[in-house]
Motif scaffolding. Structure first.
Motif, PDB file in Angstrom:
ATOM      1  N   MET A   1       0.849  -1.171   0.000  1.00 27.17           N
ATOM      2  CA  MET A   1       0.000   0.000   0.000  1.00 27.17           C
ATOM      3  C   MET A   1       0.902   1.243   0.000  1.00 27.17           C
ATOM      4  O   MET A   1       1.914   1.286   0.682  1.00 27.17           O
ATOM      5  N   HIS A   2       0.523   2.235  -0.736  1.00 23.56           N
ATOM      6  CA  HIS A   2       1.273   3.486  -0.805  1.00 23.56           C
ATOM      7  C   HIS A   2       1.318   4.138   0.579  1.00 23.56           C
ATOM      8  O   HIS A   2       0.339   4.100   1.330  1.00 23.56           O
ATOM      9  N   LEU A   3       2.434   4.742   0.905  1.00 28.45           N
ATOM     10  CA  LEU A   3       2.635   5.303   2.240  1.00 28.45           C
ATOM     11  C   LEU A   3       1.555   6.311   2.629  1.00 28.45           C
ATOM     12  O   LEU A   3       0.970   6.211   3.709  1.00 28.45           O
ATOM     13  N   LEU A   4       1.274   7.268   1.779  1.00 24.74           N
ATOM     14  CA  LEU A   4       0.286   8.288   2.120  1.00 24.74           C
ATOM     15  C   LEU A   4      -1.093   7.675   2.345  1.00 24.74           C
ATOM     16  O   LEU A   4      -1.792   8.038   3.298  1.00 24.74           O
ATOM     17  N   THR A   5      -1.469   6.727   1.519  1.00 25.70           N
ATOM     18  CA  THR A   5      -2.754   6.047   1.680  1.00 25.70           C
ATOM     19  C   THR A   5      -2.817   5.348   3.031  1.00 25.70           C
ATOM     20  O   THR A   5      -3.811   5.440   3.757  1.00 25.70           O
ATOM     21  N   ARG A   6      -1.748   4.679   3.376  1.00 31.39           N
ATOM     22  CA  ARG A   6      -1.706   3.959   4.647  1.00 31.39           C
ATOM     23  C   ARG A   6      -1.781   4.922   5.833  1.00 31.39           C
ATOM     24  O   ARG A   6      -2.494   4.662   6.815  1.00 31.39           O
ATOM     25  N   ILE A   7      -1.076   6.020   5.738  1.00 26.62           N
ATOM     26  CA  ILE A   7      -1.126   7.017   6.804  1.00 26.62           C
ATOM     27  C   ILE A   7      -2.536   7.575   6.941  1.00 26.62           C
ATOM     28  O   ILE A   7      -3.071   7.695   8.044  1.00 26.62           O
TER      29      ILE A   7
ATOM     30  N   ASP B   1       8.145  16.041  12.522  1.00 26.06           N
ATOM     31  CA  ASP B   1       7.814  17.127  11.592  1.00 26.06           C
ATOM     32  C   ASP B   1       6.303  17.234  11.473  1.00 26.06           C
ATOM     33  O   ASP B   1       5.665  16.419  10.795  1.00 26.06           O
ATOM     34  N   PRO B   2       5.709  18.246  12.116  1.00 27.24           N
ATOM     35  CA  PRO B   2       4.249  18.356  12.076  1.00 27.24           C
ATOM     36  C   PRO B   2       3.680  18.615  10.677  1.00 27.24           C
ATOM     37  O   PRO B   2       2.503  18.376  10.440  1.00 27.24           O
ATOM     38  N   ARG B   3       4.487  19.042   9.734  1.00 27.44           N
ATOM     39  CA  ARG B   3       4.015  19.303   8.368  1.00 27.44           C
ATOM     40  C   ARG B   3       4.236  18.104   7.428  1.00 27.44           C
ATOM     41  O   ARG B   3       3.912  18.166   6.252  1.00 27.44           O
ATOM     42  N   PHE B   4       4.756  17.016   7.952  1.00 26.65           N
ATOM     43  CA  PHE B   4       5.128  15.878   7.112  1.00 26.65           C
ATOM     44  C   PHE B   4       3.970  15.371   6.250  1.00 26.65           C
ATOM     45  O   PHE B   4       4.110  15.225   5.040  1.00 26.65           O
ATOM     46  N   VAL B   5       2.821  15.097   6.845  1.00 26.35           N
ATOM     47  CA  VAL B   5       1.682  14.552   6.090  1.00 26.35           C
ATOM     48  C   VAL B   5       1.184  15.590   5.085  1.00 26.35           C
ATOM     49  O   VAL B   5       0.903  15.257   3.926  1.00 26.35           O
ATOM     50  N   HIS B   6       1.092  16.828   5.507  1.00 22.88           N
ATOM     51  CA  HIS B   6       0.684  17.901   4.589  1.00 22.88           C
ATOM     52  C   HIS B   6       1.625  17.948   3.378  1.00 22.88           C
ATOM     53  O   HIS B   6       1.177  18.036   2.232  1.00 22.88           O
TER      54      HIS B   6
ATOM     55  N   LEU C   1       3.494  15.498   2.230  1.00 27.71           N
ATOM     56  CA  LEU C   1       3.274  14.299   1.408  1.00 27.71           C
ATOM     57  C   LEU C   1       2.086  14.511   0.476  1.00 27.71           C
ATOM     58  O   LEU C   1       2.139  14.141  -0.698  1.00 27.71           O
ATOM     59  N   ARG C   2       1.035  15.099   1.016  1.00 29.90           N
ATOM     60  CA  ARG C   2      -0.160  15.359   0.202  1.00 29.90           C
ATOM     61  C   ARG C   2       0.134  16.315  -0.943  1.00 29.90           C
ATOM     62  O   ARG C   2      -0.549  16.305  -1.960  1.00 29.90           O
ATOM     63  N   ASN C   3       1.168  17.130  -0.780  1.00 30.63           N
ATOM     64  CA  ASN C   3       1.559  18.085  -1.806  1.00 30.63           C
ATOM     65  C   ASN C   3       2.727  17.609  -2.657  1.00 30.63           C
ATOM     66  O   ASN C   3       3.376  18.416  -3.320  1.00 30.63           O
ATOM     67  N   GLY C   4       3.019  16.296  -2.595  1.00 25.65           N
ATOM     68  CA  GLY C   4       4.009  15.728  -3.488  1.00 25.65           C
ATOM     69  C   GLY C   4       5.372  15.433  -2.910  1.00 25.65           C
ATOM     70  O   GLY C   4       6.267  14.987  -3.640  1.00 25.65           O
ATOM     71  N   ARG C   5       5.581  15.682  -1.633  1.00 25.38           N
ATOM     72  CA  ARG C   5       6.880  15.379  -1.023  1.00 25.38           C
ATOM     73  C   ARG C   5       7.169  13.885  -1.133  1.00 25.38           C
ATOM     74  O   ARG C   5       6.297  13.057  -0.905  1.00 25.38           O
ATOM     75  N   GLU C   6       8.396  13.565  -1.467  1.00 21.14           N
ATOM     76  CA  GLU C   6       8.840  12.170  -1.529  1.00 21.14           C
ATOM     77  C   GLU C   6       9.806  11.918  -0.376  1.00 21.14           C
ATOM     78  O   GLU C   6      10.897  12.485  -0.353  1.00 21.14           O
ATOM     79  N   PRO C   7       9.418  11.087   0.585  1.00 22.46           N
ATOM     80  CA  PRO C   7      10.322  10.828   1.715  1.00 22.46           C
ATOM     81  C   PRO C   7      11.484   9.934   1.287  1.00 22.46           C
ATOM     82  O   PRO C   7      11.408   9.200   0.295  1.00 22.46           O
ATOM     83  N   ARG C   8      12.544  10.002   2.049  1.00 25.41           N
ATOM     84  CA  ARG C   8      13.679   9.091   1.828  1.00 25.41           C
ATOM     85  C   ARG C   8      13.215   7.667   2.116  1.00 25.41           C
ATOM     86  O   ARG C   8      12.295   7.449   2.904  1.00 25.41           O
ATOM     87  N   ILE C   9      13.871   6.716   1.506  1.00 24.36           N
ATOM     88  CA  ILE C   9      13.516   5.305   1.694  1.00 24.36           C
ATOM     89  C   ILE C   9      13.616   4.924   3.161  1.00 24.36           C
ATOM     90  O   ILE C   9      12.738   4.235   3.699  1.00 24.36           O
TER      91      ILE C   9
END
Length: 61
Positions: free
Chosen positions: A1-7, A28-33, A35-43
């Motif tokens: 499952m994609h990370l953002l979907t799972r979160i 990071d309180p802005r992490f999910v926000h 991600l929703r705007n296209g951020r790609e986290p490190r592996i």
């Protein structure tokens, strides 16, 4: 499952806000926000979040 979907599934089930989740899990309180705007986290970060979700979803039953 994609990370953002799972979160997002976790947030809905737990009633946790996106900022609280980000602060608790990655410091990071802005992490999910971001991600929703296209951020790609490190592996490494993505693996850490999946592991955190695995532990916390297991505890919820």
């Amino acid at each position: 499952m994609h990370l953002l979907t799972r979160i997002q599934h976790y947030l809905r089930r737990s009633g946790t806000s996106a900022s609280t989740f980000g602060r608790r899990v990655v410091g990071d309180p802005r992490f999910v926000h971001d991600l929703r705007n296209g951020r790609e986290p490190r592996i490494k970060t993505e693996r850490r979040i999946h592991a955190w979700l695995d532990r916390h979803e297991e505890m919820r039953g």
